[in-house]
Design a protein around this motif. Structure first.
Motif, PDB file in Angstrom:
ATOM      1  N   ASP A   1      30.698 -25.535  -5.505  1.00 56.79           N
ATOM      2  CA  ASP A   1      31.364 -26.480  -6.827  1.00 56.79           C
ATOM      3  C   ASP A   1      30.933 -25.943  -8.001  1.00 56.79           C
ATOM      4  N   VAL A   2      31.826 -25.744  -8.864  1.00 58.28           N
ATOM      5  CA  VAL A   2      31.388 -25.280  -9.994  1.00 58.28           C
ATOM      6  C   VAL A   2      32.230 -25.778 -11.308  1.00 58.28           C
ATOM      7  N   ALA A   3      31.722 -26.619 -12.475  1.00 56.77           N
ATOM      8  CA  ALA A   3      32.257 -27.224 -13.268  1.00 56.77           C
ATOM      9  C   ALA A   3      32.536 -26.227 -14.344  1.00 56.77           C
ATOM     10  N   LEU A   4      31.701 -25.338 -14.828  1.00 53.97           N
ATOM     11  CA  LEU A   4      31.808 -24.299 -15.700  1.00 53.97           C
ATOM     12  C   LEU A   4      31.259 -23.104 -15.115  1.00 53.97           C
ATOM     13  N   ARG A   5      31.951 -21.760 -15.230  1.00 54.45           N
ATOM     14  CA  ARG A   5      31.472 -20.630 -14.755  1.00 54.45           C
ATOM     15  C   ARG A   5      31.862 -19.527 -15.838  1.00 54.45           C
ATOM     16  N   LEU A   6      30.826 -19.104 -16.426  1.00 53.93           N
ATOM     17  CA  LEU A   6      31.120 -17.931 -17.357  1.00 53.93           C
ATOM     18  C   LEU A   6      30.595 -16.660 -16.663  1.00 53.93           C
TER      19      LEU A   6
ATOM     20  N   VAL B   1      27.074 -10.330 -30.421  1.00 53.86           N
ATOM     21  CA  VAL B   1      26.344 -11.650 -30.410  1.00 53.86           C
ATOM     22  C   VAL B   1      26.009 -11.978 -29.087  1.00 53.86           C
ATOM     23  N   LEU B   2      26.987 -11.598 -28.042  1.00 51.80           N
ATOM     24  CA  LEU B   2      26.888 -11.796 -26.801  1.00 51.80           C
ATOM     25  C   LEU B   2      27.118 -10.650 -25.950  1.00 51.80           C
ATOM     26  N   ARG B   3      26.187 -10.427 -25.010  1.00 54.15           N
ATOM     27  CA  ARG B   3      26.357  -9.029 -24.260  1.00 54.15           C
ATOM     28  C   ARG B   3      26.243  -9.092 -22.796  1.00 54.15           C
ATOM     29  N   GLY B   4      27.214  -9.744 -22.173  1.00 50.91           N
ATOM     30  CA  GLY B   4      27.149  -9.996 -20.693  1.00 50.91           C
ATOM     31  C   GLY B   4      26.503 -11.265 -20.307  1.00 50.91           C
ATOM     32  N   VAL B   5      27.029 -12.426 -20.814  1.00 51.27           N
ATOM     33  CA  VAL B   5      26.642 -13.904 -20.465  1.00 51.27           C
ATOM     34  C   VAL B   5      27.070 -14.345 -19.165  1.00 51.27           C
ATOM     35  N   ASP B   6      26.367 -14.641 -18.126  1.00 51.08           N
ATOM     36  CA  ASP B   6      26.516 -15.191 -16.738  1.00 51.08           C
ATOM     37  C   ASP B   6      26.140 -16.656 -16.884  1.00 51.08           C
ATOM     38  N   LEU B   7      26.985 -17.678 -16.505  1.00 54.32           N
ATOM     39  CA  LEU B   7      26.358 -19.094 -16.327  1.00 54.32           C
ATOM     40  C   LEU B   7      27.152 -19.680 -15.235  1.00 54.32           C
ATOM     41  N   ASN B   8      26.364 -20.426 -14.372  1.00 56.64           N
ATOM     42  CA  ASN B   8      27.119 -21.523 -13.601  1.00 56.64           C
ATOM     43  C   ASN B   8      26.759 -22.815 -13.739  1.00 56.64           C
ATOM     44  N   LEU B   9      27.445 -23.819 -14.102  1.00 56.94           N
ATOM     45  CA  LEU B   9      27.067 -25.182 -14.237  1.00 56.94           C
ATOM     46  C   LEU B   9      27.581 -26.114 -13.098  1.00 56.94           C
ATOM     47  N   ALA B  10      26.806 -26.637 -12.399  1.00 56.11           N
ATOM     48  CA  ALA B  10      27.234 -27.604 -11.198  1.00 56.11           C
ATOM     49  C   ALA B  10      27.527 -28.760 -11.727  1.00 56.11           C
ATOM     50  N   PRO B  11      28.758 -29.632 -11.352  1.00 53.16           N
ATOM     51  CA  PRO B  11      28.800 -30.796 -11.833  1.00 53.16           C
ATOM     52  C   PRO B  11      27.657 -31.895 -11.707  1.00 53.16           C
ATOM     53  N   GLY B  12      27.042 -32.514 -12.764  1.00 53.52           N
ATOM     54  CA  GLY B  12      26.243 -33.497 -13.033  1.00 53.52           C
ATOM     55  C   GLY B  12      24.846 -32.905 -13.570  1.00 53.52           C
ATOM     56  N   GLU B  13      25.016 -31.461 -13.694  1.00 49.73           N
ATOM     57  CA  GLU B  13      23.989 -30.657 -13.968  1.00 49.73           C
ATOM     58  C   GLU B  13      23.883 -30.670 -15.659  1.00 49.73           C
ATOM     59  N   ILE B  14      22.830 -31.051 -16.349  1.00 44.51           N
ATOM     60  CA  ILE B  14      22.478 -30.985 -17.765  1.00 44.51           C
ATOM     61  C   ILE B  14      21.338 -29.883 -18.195  1.00 44.51           C
TER      62      ILE B  14
ATOM     63  N   SER C   1      36.361 -26.123 -13.807  1.00 43.86           N
ATOM     64  CA  SER C   1      36.479 -26.748 -12.510  1.00 43.86           C
ATOM     65  C   SER C   1      37.276 -25.946 -11.475  1.00 43.86           C
ATOM     66  N   GLY C   2      36.657 -24.617 -11.518  1.00 44.07           N
ATOM     67  CA  GLY C   2      37.373 -23.681 -10.595  1.00 44.07           C
ATOM     68  C   GLY C   2      38.789 -23.089 -10.811  1.00 44.07           C
ATOM     69  N   GLU C   3      39.019 -23.165 -12.238  1.00 44.07           N
ATOM     70  CA  GLU C   3      40.233 -22.693 -12.733  1.00 44.07           C
ATOM     71  C   GLU C   3      40.062 -21.666 -13.482  1.00 44.07           C
ATOM     72  N   ALA C   4      40.639 -20.323 -13.495  1.00 43.10           N
ATOM     73  CA  ALA C   4      40.376 -19.226 -14.257  1.00 43.10           C
ATOM     74  C   ALA C   4      40.949 -19.756 -15.367  1.00 43.10           C
ATOM     75  N   VAL C   5      40.410 -20.111 -16.552  1.00 39.80           N
ATOM     76  CA  VAL C   5      41.459 -20.505 -17.647  1.00 39.80           C
ATOM     77  C   VAL C   5      41.634 -19.246 -18.890  1.00 39.80           C
TER      78      VAL C   5
ATOM     79  N   ALA D   1      35.389 -32.493 -17.498  1.00 33.66           N
ATOM     80  CA  ALA D   1      34.546 -32.061 -16.461  1.00 33.66           C
ATOM     81  C   ALA D   1      33.220 -31.331 -17.096  1.00 33.66           C
ATOM     82  N   VAL D   2      33.246 -30.916 -18.559  1.00 37.01           N
ATOM     83  CA  VAL D   2      32.291 -30.360 -18.974  1.00 37.01           C
ATOM     84  C   VAL D   2      31.968 -30.963 -20.351  1.00 37.01           C
ATOM     85  N   LEU D   3      30.957 -31.183 -20.655  1.00 38.64           N
ATOM     86  CA  LEU D   3      30.577 -31.439 -22.183  1.00 38.64           C
ATOM     87  C   LEU D   3      29.584 -30.717 -22.633  1.00 38.64           C
ATOM     88  N   LEU D   4      30.164 -29.858 -24.013  1.00 43.75           N
ATOM     89  CA  LEU D   4      29.318 -28.943 -24.769  1.00 43.75           C
ATOM     90  C   LEU D   4      28.796 -29.647 -26.001  1.00 43.75           C
ATOM     91  N   ALA D   5      27.708 -29.520 -26.335  1.00 41.95           N
ATOM     92  CA  ALA D   5      27.022 -30.148 -27.462  1.00 41.95           C
ATOM     93  C   ALA D   5      26.377 -29.248 -28.097  1.00 41.95           C
TER      94      ALA D   5
END
Ligand code: ADP
Ligand code: ADP
Length: 225
Positions: free
Chosen positions: A1-6, A23-36, A68-72, A164-168
Motif C-alpha cells: 500500500d503506497v500513498a506516494l511513490r516517486l 537539481v534532482l538526479r534519480g529520486v526514488d521515494l515510497n510513502l506508506a499511508p500514515g507515515e510522516i 494512492s497507486g494511480e500513475a498520475v 492521501a498525501v500532505l506536502l509541507a
C-alpha cells in the motif's frame, strides 16, 4: 500500500550561460499511508522542486509519480489538476490564505471546488478548525489571526478534502520556537488521526527527529539522514 511513490525523478534547470543545473538526479521515494517523513536539506538543494513535482505542480524531466497507486505523472493536465485538488494537501512557510475570506471560508472553498455541498463543507471545516484549537477564530479574516493561528488554518485548508498525501515546505519556518511547536503538534496529531502520508521539509532537526523517518536531499539524490 503506497500513498506516494516517486520513481527515478530527474529535473534540471537550464540557466543559460552557466549551463544546466541538475537539481534532482534519480529520486526514488515510497510513502506508506500514515507515515510522516522529514525532508532535510540546505536551501537550494531542491526541496521545493521535489515537493512541487510530488504534488503535481511541476513536471519532472524523467521519472514517474504515483498517488494512492494511480500513475498520475503521465495523465492529462485536467486529470492531474483533479488529483491535486482531491488527493494532495500543501502547506507552505507562508500561509497563503485568501485575505478577504474568513478562516472558515478558507477551509470551505476547496471543498466547494471539489463539489461538496455547502452544509457538509461547513461542518468539515469547523471540525478541522476545532481539532487544531482555532474554532473560536472561524469568523475572523487571516489578518486578524496570530501567525500560529494562520498556519493552523492553512493546515486545515490543506486537509479539507481528505487528501492521501500532505506536502509541507518549512511549515513552521516563519514562526518563533514556541508557536512552531504548537503548529507542529497540531500537524502531527491531525496526520496521525487521518492516516495520510506526510512529507515535511524542515531545517529544524529537533522537529525532524520526531517524525517516522528522516531523509536528506544531497546532490540531487535522497539518502537516509
Ligand atoms: P530548496 O527548496 O531546497 O531551497 P529549490 O527546489 O527551490 O531548492 O531550488 C533548487 C535549485 O534549483 C536552486 O539552485 C534554484 O536556484 C534552482 N531553481 C529552482 N527553480 C528554478 C527555476 N524555475 N528556474 C531555474 N532554476 C530554478
Ligand atoms: P499563537 O501561539 O497561536 O501564535 P499568539 O500568542 O501569537 O498565538 O496570540 C495570542 C492571541 O492573540 C490569539 O488568540 C490571537 O488570536 C490573538 N492575536 C494575535 N495577533 C493578533 C492580531 N494581529 N489581531 C488580532 N488578534 C491577534
Amino acid at each position: 500500500d503506497v500513498a506516494l511513490r516517486l520513481s527515478g525523478i530527474t529535473k534540471a534547470y537550464n540557466l543559460g550561460t552557466p549551463g544546466v543545473v541538475e537539481v534532482l538526479r534519480g529520486v526514488d521515494l515510497n510513502l506508506a499511508p500514515g507515515e510522516i517523513v522529514a525532508l532535510v536539506a540546505p536551501s537550494g538543494a531542491g526541496k521545493s522542486t521535489l515537493l512541487h513535482i510530488a504534488g503535481l505542480l511541476d513536471t519532472p524531466d524523467a521519472g514517474s509519480v504515483e498517488i494512492s497507486g494511480e500513475a498520475v505523472s503521465a495523465q492529462s493536465d485536467r486529470v492531474r489538476t483533479a488529483v491535486r485538488r482531491d488527493s494532495v494537501g500543501f502547506v507552505y512557510q507562508f500561509h497563503h490564505l485568501l485575505p478577504e475570506f474568513s478562516a472558515l471560508e478558507n477551509v470551505v472553498l476547496p471543498q466547494l471546488a471539489a463539489g461538496k455541498a455547502r452544509r457538509e463543507a461547513d461542518a468539515q471545516a469547523l471540525a478541522l478548525l476545532d481539532a487544531v484549537g482555532v474554532a473560536h477564530r472561524a469568523g475572523h479574516r487571516p489578518a486578524e489571526l496570530s501567525g500560529g493561528e494562520q498556519q493552523r488554518v492553512a493546515l486545515c485548508r490543506a486537509l479539507a478534502n481528505g487528501p492521501a498525501v500532505l506536502l509541507a515546505d518549512e511549515p513552521t519556518g516563519n514562526l518563533d520556537p514556541e508557536t512552531a511547536e504548537t503548529v507542529f503538534a497540531s500537524l502531527l496529531r491531525l496526520v496521525r488521526e487521518t492516516g495520510l502520508a506526510a512529507l515535511i521539509a524542515t531545517h529544524n532537526l529537533e522537529l525532524a527527529g520526531r517524525m517516522d523517518r528522516q531523509l536528506r536531499l544531497d546532490q540531487g539524490v535522497l539518502t537516509v539522514a
